[in-house]
Design a protein around this motif. Sequence first.
Motif, PDB file in Angstrom:
ATOM      1  N   GLN A   1      -1.060  -3.757 -10.277  1.00  0.00           N
ATOM      2  CA  GLN A   1      -1.404  -2.624  -9.428  1.00  0.00           C
ATOM      3  C   GLN A   1      -2.902  -2.350  -9.494  1.00  0.00           C
ATOM      4  O   GLN A   1      -3.563  -2.659 -10.480  1.00  0.00           O
ATOM      5  CB  GLN A   1      -0.635  -1.369  -9.846  1.00  0.00           C
ATOM      6  N   ASP A   2      -3.399  -1.782  -8.440  1.00  0.00           N
ATOM      7  CA  ASP A   2      -4.754  -1.245  -8.382  1.00  0.00           C
ATOM      8  C   ASP A   2      -4.592   0.232  -8.074  1.00  0.00           C
ATOM      9  O   ASP A   2      -4.334   0.606  -6.934  1.00  0.00           O
ATOM     10  CB  ASP A   2      -5.571  -1.971  -7.302  1.00  0.00           C
ATOM     11  N   THR A   3      -4.697   1.068  -9.113  1.00  0.00           N
ATOM     12  CA  THR A   3      -4.415   2.483  -8.930  1.00  0.00           C
ATOM     13  C   THR A   3      -5.425   3.142  -7.994  1.00  0.00           C
ATOM     14  O   THR A   3      -5.075   4.050  -7.254  1.00  0.00           O
ATOM     15  CB  THR A   3      -4.408   3.221 -10.273  1.00  0.00           C
ATOM     16  N   ALA A   4      -6.653   2.676  -8.016  1.00  0.00           N
ATOM     17  CA  ALA A   4      -7.652   3.259  -7.130  1.00  0.00           C
ATOM     18  C   ALA A   4      -7.317   3.001  -5.672  1.00  0.00           C
ATOM     19  O   ALA A   4      -7.543   3.850  -4.811  1.00  0.00           O
ATOM     20  CB  ALA A   4      -9.040   2.717  -7.468  1.00  0.00           C
ATOM     21  N   LYS A   5      -6.773   1.827  -5.406  1.00  0.00           N
ATOM     22  CA  LYS A   5      -6.393   1.471  -4.038  1.00  0.00           C
ATOM     23  C   LYS A   5      -4.958   1.841  -3.730  1.00  0.00           C
ATOM     24  O   LYS A   5      -4.502   1.628  -2.602  1.00  0.00           O
ATOM     25  CB  LYS A   5      -6.596  -0.024  -3.815  1.00  0.00           C
ATOM     26  N   LYS A   6      -4.227   2.391  -4.740  1.00  0.00           N
ATOM     27  CA  LYS A   6      -2.822   2.747  -4.547  1.00  0.00           C
ATOM     28  C   LYS A   6      -2.061   1.569  -3.956  1.00  0.00           C
ATOM     29  O   LYS A   6      -1.329   1.705  -2.956  1.00  0.00           O
ATOM     30  CB  LYS A   6      -2.682   3.990  -3.678  1.00  0.00           C
ATOM     31  N   THR A   7      -2.263   0.423  -4.547  1.00  0.00           N
ATOM     32  CA  THR A   7      -1.663  -0.804  -4.037  1.00  0.00           C
ATOM     33  C   THR A   7      -1.029  -1.574  -5.183  1.00  0.00           C
ATOM     34  O   THR A   7      -1.607  -1.667  -6.277  1.00  0.00           O
ATOM     35  CB  THR A   7      -2.722  -1.677  -3.335  1.00  0.00           C
ATOM     36  N   VAL A   8       0.134  -2.093  -4.922  1.00  0.00           N
ATOM     37  CA  VAL A   8       0.836  -2.952  -5.871  1.00  0.00           C
ATOM     38  C   VAL A   8       0.872  -4.360  -5.282  1.00  0.00           C
ATOM     39  O   VAL A   8       1.098  -4.518  -4.077  1.00  0.00           O
ATOM     40  CB  VAL A   8       2.250  -2.433  -6.147  1.00  0.00           C
ATOM     41  N   TYR A   9       0.658  -5.330  -6.138  1.00  0.00           N
ATOM     42  CA  TYR A   9       0.591  -6.716  -5.682  1.00  0.00           C
ATOM     43  C   TYR A   9       1.711  -7.546  -6.300  1.00  0.00           C
ATOM     44  O   TYR A   9       2.191  -7.264  -7.395  1.00  0.00           O
ATOM     45  CB  TYR A   9      -0.753  -7.335  -6.078  1.00  0.00           C
TER      46      TYR A   9
ATOM     47  N   ALA B   1       0.838  -1.182   0.000  1.00  0.00           N
ATOM     48  CA  ALA B   1       0.000   0.000   0.000  1.00  0.00           C
ATOM     49  C   ALA B   1       0.878   1.239   0.000  1.00  0.00           C
ATOM     50  O   ALA B   1       1.822   1.343   0.796  1.00  0.00           O
ATOM     51  CB  ALA B   1      -0.905   0.001   1.221  1.00  0.00           C
ATOM     52  N   VAL B   2       0.584   2.167  -0.901  1.00  0.00           N
ATOM     53  CA  VAL B   2       1.388   3.366  -1.081  1.00  0.00           C
ATOM     54  C   VAL B   2       0.594   4.566  -0.595  1.00  0.00           C
ATOM     55  O   VAL B   2      -0.592   4.696  -0.896  1.00  0.00           O
ATOM     56  CB  VAL B   2       1.758   3.559  -2.554  1.00  0.00           C
ATOM     57  N   SER B   3       1.283   5.472   0.126  1.00  0.00           N
ATOM     58  CA  SER B   3       0.573   6.622   0.678  1.00  0.00           C
ATOM     59  C   SER B   3       0.185   7.615  -0.402  1.00  0.00           C
ATOM     60  O   SER B   3      -0.852   8.254  -0.333  1.00  0.00           O
ATOM     61  CB  SER B   3       1.431   7.311   1.738  1.00  0.00           C
ATOM     62  N   THR B   4       1.035   7.749  -1.445  1.00  0.00           N
ATOM     63  CA  THR B   4       0.724   8.701  -2.501  1.00  0.00           C
ATOM     64  C   THR B   4       1.619   8.483  -3.708  1.00  0.00           C
ATOM     65  O   THR B   4       2.756   8.057  -3.565  1.00  0.00           O
ATOM     66  CB  THR B   4       0.900  10.144  -2.002  1.00  0.00           C
ATOM     67  N   PHE B   5       1.087   8.760  -4.911  1.00  0.00           N
ATOM     68  CA  PHE B   5       1.908   8.848  -6.110  1.00  0.00           C
ATOM     69  C   PHE B   5       2.108  10.319  -6.409  1.00  0.00           C
ATOM     70  O   PHE B   5       1.157  11.044  -6.605  1.00  0.00           O
ATOM     71  CB  PHE B   5       1.229   8.174  -7.313  1.00  0.00           C
ATOM     72  N   THR B   6       3.309  10.769  -6.429  1.00  0.00           N
ATOM     73  CA  THR B   6       3.553  12.193  -6.625  1.00  0.00           C
ATOM     74  C   THR B   6       4.274  12.509  -7.921  1.00  0.00           C
ATOM     75  O   THR B   6       4.544  13.660  -8.199  1.00  0.00           O
ATOM     76  CB  THR B   6       4.380  12.766  -5.455  1.00  0.00           C
ATOM     77  N   SER B   7       4.597  11.520  -8.718  1.00  0.00           N
ATOM     78  CA  SER B   7       5.281  11.778  -9.989  1.00  0.00           C
ATOM     79  C   SER B   7       4.811  10.771 -11.021  1.00  0.00           C
ATOM     80  O   SER B   7       4.686   9.592 -10.735  1.00  0.00           O
ATOM     81  CB  SER B   7       6.793  11.684  -9.833  1.00  0.00           C
ATOM     82  N   LYS B   8       4.606  11.218 -12.251  1.00  0.00           N
ATOM     83  CA  LYS B   8       4.158  10.315 -13.297  1.00  0.00           C
ATOM     84  C   LYS B   8       5.233   9.324 -13.694  1.00  0.00           C
ATOM     85  O   LYS B   8       4.976   8.393 -14.446  1.00  0.00           O
ATOM     86  CB  LYS B   8       3.705  11.090 -14.515  1.00  0.00           C
ATOM     87  N   TYR B   9       6.436   9.482 -13.230  1.00  0.00           N
ATOM     88  CA  TYR B   9       7.506   8.548 -13.574  1.00  0.00           C
ATOM     89  C   TYR B   9       7.717   7.499 -12.496  1.00  0.00           C
ATOM     90  O   TYR B   9       8.633   6.708 -12.575  1.00  0.00           O
ATOM     91  CB  TYR B   9       8.827   9.266 -13.808  1.00  0.00           C
ATOM     92  N   TYR B  10       6.837   7.479 -11.521  1.00  0.00           N
ATOM     93  CA  TYR B  10       7.032   6.520 -10.446  1.00  0.00           C
ATOM     94  C   TYR B  10       6.965   5.080 -10.952  1.00  0.00           C
ATOM     95  O   TYR B  10       6.065   4.721 -11.693  1.00  0.00           O
ATOM     96  CB  TYR B  10       5.989   6.683  -9.347  1.00  0.00           C
TER      97      TYR B  10
END
Length: 125
Positions: free
Chosen positions: A72-80, A23-32
């Motif tokens: 990934q589930d971008t809505a949940k900001k989670t990578v599996y 679980a990720v707190s935030t995506f702050t860059s499009k290059y992440y």
Amino acid sequence: QIQLVESGGGSVQAGGSLRLSCAVSTFTSKYYCMAWFRQAPGKEREGVARIFTVTSDTDVAASVKDRFTISQDTAKKTVYLAMNSLSPEDTAMYYCAADNRVDVCDSWRSAYHYWGQGTQVTVSS
């Protein structure tokens, strides 16, 4: 400051499956990009899978190809990390990592800037 929290590790028998979550707190860059690494006792940290969060392009290390899948589930900001056909050789601490530098994201170097605390995976024979 990005925070990564892994979960889903545990003990399984050989041939079993696990799905790890990050679980990720935030995506702050499009290059992440985000990746999963693992480290077994006495061994170097090894990259096993990575995903580019904008394109969802993925790459899996040869050592786990056809057994591990990153998504990934971008809505949940989670990578599996879905892991199938596990063997004792997969026993390790698994870490989630994130970075926004193209050169880091394009390699398997463990130079990622952000790391989670890790989740243990133990596979018994």
